[in-house]
Design a protein around this motif. Structure first.
Motif, PDB file in Angstrom:
ATOM      1  N   UNK A  82      -5.154  -0.338  16.365  1.00  0.00           N
ATOM      2  CA  UNK A  82      -5.747  -1.508  15.988  1.00  0.00           C
ATOM      3  C   UNK A  82      -6.304  -1.360  14.482  1.00  0.00           C
ATOM      4  N   UNK A  83      -6.823  -0.207  14.218  1.00  0.00           N
ATOM      5  CA  UNK A  83      -7.389   0.314  12.839  1.00  0.00           C
ATOM      6  C   UNK A  83      -6.481   0.264  11.772  1.00  0.00           C
ATOM      7  N   UNK A  84      -5.364   0.798  12.177  1.00  0.00           N
ATOM      8  CA  UNK A  84      -4.161   0.936  11.159  1.00  0.00           C
ATOM      9  C   UNK A  84      -3.596  -0.341  10.926  1.00  0.00           C
ATOM     10  N   UNK A  85      -3.405  -1.140  11.759  1.00  0.00           N
ATOM     11  CA  UNK A  85      -2.976  -2.483  11.710  1.00  0.00           C
ATOM     12  C   UNK A  85      -3.938  -3.390  10.860  1.00  0.00           C
ATOM     13  N   UNK A  86      -5.135  -3.443  11.094  1.00  0.00           N
ATOM     14  CA  UNK A  86      -6.254  -3.927  10.224  1.00  0.00           C
ATOM     15  C   UNK A  86      -5.842  -3.390   8.736  1.00  0.00           C
ATOM     16  N   UNK A  92      -1.768  -5.003   2.446  1.00  0.00           N
ATOM     17  CA  UNK A  92      -0.541  -6.095   2.109  1.00  0.00           C
ATOM     18  C   UNK A  92      -1.410  -7.514   1.196  1.00  0.00           C
ATOM     19  N   UNK A  93      -2.867  -7.715   1.520  1.00  0.00           N
ATOM     20  CA  UNK A  93      -3.325  -8.734   0.833  1.00  0.00           C
ATOM     21  C   UNK A  93      -3.807  -8.234  -0.469  1.00  0.00           C
ATOM     22  N   UNK A  95      -3.799  -7.014  -4.527  1.00  0.00           N
ATOM     23  CA  UNK A  95      -2.904  -7.155  -5.530  1.00  0.00           C
ATOM     24  C   UNK A  95      -3.108  -6.430  -6.699  1.00  0.00           C
ATOM     25  N   UNK A  96      -3.342  -5.051  -6.221  1.00  0.00           N
ATOM     26  CA  UNK A  96      -3.790  -4.193  -7.284  1.00  0.00           C
ATOM     27  C   UNK A  96      -3.382  -2.746  -6.949  1.00  0.00           C
ATOM     28  N   UNK A  97      -3.688  -1.679  -7.573  1.00  0.00           N
ATOM     29  CA  UNK A  97      -3.745  -0.222  -7.417  1.00  0.00           C
ATOM     30  C   UNK A  97      -4.580  -0.199  -6.116  1.00  0.00           C
ATOM     31  N   UNK A  98      -4.122   0.407  -4.942  1.00  0.00           N
ATOM     32  CA  UNK A  98      -4.926   0.661  -3.947  1.00  0.00           C
ATOM     33  C   UNK A  98      -4.928   1.985  -3.552  1.00  0.00           C
ATOM     34  N   UNK A  99      -5.885   2.686  -3.051  1.00  0.00           N
ATOM     35  CA  UNK A  99      -6.207   3.906  -2.380  1.00  0.00           C
ATOM     36  C   UNK A  99      -6.874   3.863  -1.201  1.00  0.00           C
ATOM     37  N   UNK A 100      -6.260   4.492  -0.443  1.00  0.00           N
ATOM     38  CA  UNK A 100      -6.775   4.784   1.109  1.00  0.00           C
ATOM     39  C   UNK A 100      -7.678   5.800   1.329  1.00  0.00           C
ATOM     40  N   UNK A 101      -8.847   5.705   2.303  1.00  0.00           N
ATOM     41  CA  UNK A 101      -9.887   6.971   2.367  1.00  0.00           C
ATOM     42  C   UNK A 101      -9.616   7.446   3.844  1.00  0.00           C
ATOM     43  N   UNK A 102      -9.332   8.427   4.111  1.00  0.00           N
ATOM     44  CA  UNK A 102      -9.360   8.850   5.445  1.00  0.00           C
ATOM     45  C   UNK A 102     -10.812   9.398   5.917  1.00  0.00           C
ATOM     46  N   UNK A 103     -11.220   8.922   6.861  1.00  0.00           N
ATOM     47  CA  UNK A 103     -12.682   9.221   7.247  1.00  0.00           C
ATOM     48  C   UNK A 103     -13.053  10.665   7.626  1.00  0.00           C
TER      49      UNK A 103
END
Length: 186
Positions: A82-86, A92-93, A95-103
């Motif tokens: 559910x977390x990964x889906x959110x 997907x929303x 519209x820019x360079x995006x980075x993901x943080x791993x908690x």
């Protein structure tokens, strides 16, 4: 052109537990030399983040975006999927360079004593490595860079970096900033 960098997430983004001046997110502006908009909210889940994404992120038209969440979801008994889906919906929303943080790693024994009692710390502790793996897969799928706070904190447990087993102290924030800057440099 708007050069704002939005940090989007929970208390680990907002800087809970340390003076504002010491939070990794606040210190970041000194290194990136662009406006930083911190949209971290204490206690937030990825479901709530998804609900506020349009107002807090899309309407602000960021140049770059950092998304991190999931610890509170796990502490509410939610699943990694559910977390990964959110988070995928937020990607997907964007519209820019995006980075993901791993908690970061959660120190169950300390959190139970200092933060609050909970029967879900074991679920959180057991699920965080899986969440890390799934977030890395998601980043690969979308060709995104990620900041791995899980490995950083797990490798520094001997350095007293937590205030309560979940939130980091000043040293922890300094380490988070250093790790962030390894990935996100202007």
């Amino acid at each position: 052109m708007n050069k704002t960098f939005i940090l989007f997430g929970d208390s680990l983004v907002s800087g809970y537990g340390v003076d504002f001046k010491d939070s990794w997110a606040n210190c970041l502006s000194s290194f990136l030399h662009i406006p930083i908009l911190n949209k971290g909210i204490n206690g937030d889940t990825t479901a709530s983040m998804l609900n506020r994404f349009y107002i807090d992120v899309s309407l602000n038209i960021p140049y770059e975006l950092f998304i991190m969440g999931g610890t509170n979801d796990l502490l509410c008994g939610r699943t990694v999927s559910s977390i990964v889906s959110n988070i995928e919906e937020m990607i997907k929303e964007s519209k820019c360079t995006t980075y993901i943080g791993i908690p970061p790693f959660v120190v169950k024994e300390t959190a139970e004593k200092i933060f609050m009692p909970s029967t879900l710390y074991t679920h959180c502790e057991d699920s965080l490595p899986l969440l890390r793996t799934e977030l890395i897969k998601l980043c690969t799928k979308y060709s995104l860079d990620y900041v791995d706070f899980y490995v950083l904190t797990n490798n520094n447990l001997d350095k007293n970096i937590y205030i309560d087993g979940i939130h980091l102290n000043e040293l922890g924030h300094a380490l988070m900033l250093k790790e962030f800057l390894k990935v996100v440099r202007q």
